[in-house]
Design a protein around this motif. Structure first.
Motif, short mmCIF file in Angstrom:
data_model
loop_
_atom_site.label_atom_id
_atom_site.label_comp_id
_atom_site.label_asym_id
_atom_site.label_seq_id
_atom_site.Cartn_x
_atom_site.Cartn_y
_atom_site.Cartn_z
N ARG A 101 15.63 25.99 -24.71
CA ARG A 101 14.62 26.22 -23.44
C ARG A 101 14.10 24.51 -23.29
O ARG A 101 12.78 24.41 -22.37
N LYS A 102 14.72 23.19 -23.64
CA LYS A 102 14.37 22.28 -23.49
C LYS A 102 16.05 21.77 -22.88
O LYS A 102 15.72 20.18 -23.20
N GLY A 103 16.66 22.02 -22.48
CA GLY A 103 17.76 21.72 -21.86
C GLY A 103 19.44 20.85 -22.78
O GLY A 103 20.10 21.04 -21.92
N VAL A 110 21.54 34.73 -20.30
CA VAL A 110 22.17 35.73 -19.44
C VAL A 110 22.27 34.67 -17.98
O VAL A 110 22.76 34.75 -17.45
N GLU A 111 20.57 34.03 -18.65
CA GLU A 111 19.93 33.81 -17.58
C GLU A 111 20.81 31.99 -17.06
O GLU A 111 21.06 31.41 -16.13
N ALA A 134 24.74 28.41 -14.34
CA ALA A 134 25.47 27.56 -14.63
C ALA A 134 26.93 28.13 -13.59
O ALA A 134 28.08 27.23 -13.11
N GLY A 135 26.67 29.15 -13.14
CA GLY A 135 27.43 29.61 -11.74
C GLY A 135 28.54 30.70 -12.71
O GLY A 135 29.24 31.39 -11.60
N PHE A 136 28.35 30.95 -13.53
CA PHE A 136 28.71 32.34 -14.24
C PHE A 136 28.09 33.67 -12.76
O PHE A 136 27.08 33.67 -12.98
N THR A 137 29.65 35.20 -13.07
CA THR A 137 29.36 35.95 -12.15
C THR A 137 30.07 36.83 -12.87
O THR A 137 30.91 37.05 -13.85
N VAL A 182 29.18 38.28 -23.09
CA VAL A 182 27.35 37.71 -23.47
C VAL A 182 26.69 39.41 -23.65
O VAL A 182 26.62 39.96 -22.81
N GLU A 183 25.89 39.81 -25.30
CA GLU A 183 25.58 40.83 -25.11
C GLU A 183 23.99 40.80 -23.54
O GLU A 183 23.43 39.59 -23.84
#
Length: 251
Positions: A195-197, A230-231, A236-239, A222-223
């Motif tokens: 969570r730091k980029g 997942v977030e 990043a645009g994944f669906t 991904v689990e």
């Protein structure tokens, strides 16, 4: 409605991206086994045709013997390609379900990468594996098997490693380039820098390289319970394309 042709193609590139030591077919059931690594993807029965459901108990019994020879529990990977009759059989026999996972894709053709720094992949597989084991807090004994798996990947690979001078490896990613598709594998970020980029920067570097190599679409697995990952991928645009899970005998 799940697009089965897309599922079939993503399953095929997924198998090439993470090759098992032993691959055998029983009809359209793909049986993957790997003695040196306990990865579920490398040790599972993968049905690939919803219409292939003959002799379910007999075929599962034969597969179970193969798994026993490898010291593995019989495991079926249930995807949209799994015959409904096989799913019903496992349900009736009260097979356990676990490892619920998502398969996500993202379009790279029109992607904007901004002004981030380009990172080049490293060539040292051993160094990559050491970092992956350290970040993932895995057993050091898995190094030979993980090294063998990566060396067995036939499509071109990009091994990405982020490091900090003070704390050492911070993030790793393995990108497998397969024609117009690129798989993001072994993605891991050290607990102290999450969570730091760092994850976003690593994913960006991985996708930049993939597009440079000609990929038009990226995919990953991904689990579902890994909410942070997942977030990250959704931002990043994944669906989502489809889901899968694993089944083993016994409740």
């Amino acid at each position: 409605m799940v697009d089965l042709p897309s599922v079939r193609r993503l399953e095929a590139v997924g198998f090439r991206a993470w090759p098992a030591a032993s691959v055998q077919y029983d009809g359209s059931w793909l049986i993957r086994l790997t003695a040196g690594h306990a990865s579920k993807r490398l040790n599972s029965v993968n049905p690939l045709d919803p219409s292939d459901y003959r002799d379910i108990p007999i075929r599962l019994g034969k597969a179970g013997k193969r798994f026993a020879d490898y010291g593995r529990p019989l495991t079926v990977r249930q995807t949209p390609l799994t015959p409904p009759q096989l799913i019903a059989y496992m349900d009736n026999e009260e097979w356990a379900a676990f490892g619920h996972s998502l398969v996500l894709t993202a379009d790279l053709a029109e992607r904007e990468f901004g002004d981030g720094i380009d990172h080049l992949p490293i060539k040292d597989v051993g160094r990559f594996v050491d970092a992956r084991i350290l970040i993932g807090k895995e057993e050091p004994q898995t190094k030979p098997a993980l090294t063998e798996i990566i060396n067995a990947i036939k499509p071109e690979c990009g091994l990405f490693l982020f490091e900090d001078l003070e704390i050492g490896p911070t993030a790793v990613s393995l990108v497998v380039q397969d024609n117009d598709l690129a798989g993001i594998m072994q993605f891991a970020v050290a607990e102290g820098v999450r969570r730091k980029g760092v994850g976003s920067a690593l994913l960006d570097a991985s996708l930049r390289w993939a597009r440079l190599k000609g990929a038009k679409k990226a995919w990953l697995q991904v689990e579902a319970e890994n909410e942070a990952a997942v977030e990250l991928y959704r931002k990043a645009g994944f669906t989502e394309v489809y889901r899968y899970l694993y089944r083993t005998p016994g409740a």
